[in-house]
Design a protein around this motif. Structure first.
Motif, PDB file in Angstrom:
ATOM      1  N   ASP A 202       0.803  -1.215   0.000  1.00  0.00           N
ATOM      2  CA  ASP A 202       0.000   0.000   0.000  1.00  0.00           C
ATOM      3  C   ASP A 202       0.842   1.273   0.000  1.00  0.00           C
ATOM      4  O   ASP A 202       0.445   2.290  -0.561  1.00  0.00           O
ATOM      5  N   ARG A 237      -4.140  10.951   1.278  1.00  0.00           N
ATOM      6  CA  ARG A 237      -5.250  10.370   0.509  1.00  0.00           C
ATOM      7  C   ARG A 237      -5.434   8.892   0.819  1.00  0.00           C
ATOM      8  O   ARG A 237      -6.560   8.385   0.825  1.00  0.00           O
ATOM      9  N   ARG A 238      -4.333   8.184   1.083  1.00  0.00           N
ATOM     10  CA  ARG A 238      -4.430   6.752   1.337  1.00  0.00           C
ATOM     11  C   ARG A 238      -4.826   6.431   2.778  1.00  0.00           C
ATOM     12  O   ARG A 238      -5.624   5.533   3.034  1.00  0.00           O
ATOM     13  N   ASN A 241      -8.337   9.081   4.799  1.00  0.00           N
ATOM     14  CA  ASN A 241      -9.542   9.208   3.976  1.00  0.00           C
ATOM     15  C   ASN A 241     -10.791   9.333   4.858  1.00  0.00           C
ATOM     16  O   ASN A 241     -10.710   9.369   6.090  1.00  0.00           O
TER      17      ASN A 241
END
Length: 297
Positions: A202, A237-238, A241
């Motif tokens: 990720d 953003r990851r 959120n």
């Protein structure tokens, strides 16, 4: 890569390995505390000074932290002391912290190297400098000899020939430059290192961007700042959120604009001492980075 001490059909050949890794910066990041200084005082006057060191055959004392990142792999921080003396009236004591990776099932050298590189990257981020190992020694549970009733495993040396890795491995890094040390995250270290390994896919690109930005240079261009800001934006953003905000009872939705992104993250991580000492001018950052990348405004 050279392998000394064992014939391997390839880096993908699976055996049950244990690896010990020396990383010079690790001792400053996680102080070994194996040597102690004692001062004897009588009536308020120092009368004797002594030094003692403790390294036991029992792993319990030598182990600083052991974290199982998955059912088959443990990342272990250990301490050691080297005592050196000869016929001269001098002696030397050197304490250090080293990394050990323990596997409970067959794995390849390729997989071990991946684990080692991930830890190097973690240490690079926490020390704010590019960190590499200086020595890797493997032990195969099937390569050993019996000596006086004891099992002695044969050391297998891995040698990197990359000049860049060697020069970085020998760089002197001081703890006052670190983003954080083991001591400052001691209580959270297990969870931090688990996430670092298990969320590898990720955050792989974010990690590479950040490590690249840590390379010491005489001058830094707008591209270097762009790399950092893009990595920060990618992290937000990851990992910050709307789902995360809801889980942490935070009002509103995650932002797509750079200014509130930076403001939120700087506020969230303000308890990091090094970060709290920096006075960020978010307006200027947004203006400069907007000129480099119009999508970041």
């Amino acid at each position: 890569l050279f392998i000394i001490g064992k014939h391997c059909s390839g880096l993908e050949e699976k055996c049950q390995y244990r690896a010990t890794i020396l990383i010079p910066a690790l001792s400053n990041w996680c102080y070994p505390n194996a040597i102690e200084e004692h001062n004897d005082v009588l009536n308020g006057i120092p009368i004797r000074k002594s030094i003692s060191y403790h390294v036991q055959l029992n792993d319990e004392f030598n182990t600083i932290a052991k974290v199982s990142i998955n059912p088959h792999t443990s990342i272990i921080l250990k301490r050691n002391v080297i005592y050196e003396s000869d016929i001269q009236p001098t002696l030397a004591l050197r304490q250090y912290t080293y990394l050990e990776i323990e596997k409970t099932e067959a794995s390849s050298i390729e997989e071990l190297l991946s684990d080692i590189i991930l830890f190097e990257q973690f240490l690079s981020l926490s020390t704010l400098g590019v960190v590499y190992n200086s020595e890797i020694t493997l032990y195969d549970n099937k390569v050993y000899e019996q000596l006086f009733g004891h099992t002695i495993y044969t050391p297998i040396e891995l040698i990197f020939l990359t000049a860049d890795r060697k020069s970085h491995a020998l760089m002197d890094i001081q703890s006052y430059d670190f983003l954080f040390t083991y001591q400052t995250v001691k209580e959270q270290y297990s969870e931090i290192i688990k996430k670092w390994y298990n969320e590898n896919k990720d955050i792989e690109q974010l990690r590479l961007h950040l490590i690249k930005s840590l390379e010491r240079q005489d001058t830094y261009s707008s591209v270097d700042f762009l790399i950092v800001i893009q990595a920060v934006e990618g992290f937000y953003r990851r990992f910050r959120n709307n789902k995360w905000r809801k889980e942490h009872n935070l009002p509103g939705k995650s932002s797509s604009d750079l200014y509130p992104i930076l403001h939120e993250l700087i506020t969230e991580f303000s308890d990091i001492v090094l970060l709290s000492k920096i006075k960020f001018d978010i307006d200027i950052i947004v203006e400069v980075m907007g000129g480099c990348d119009p999508t970041l405004k």
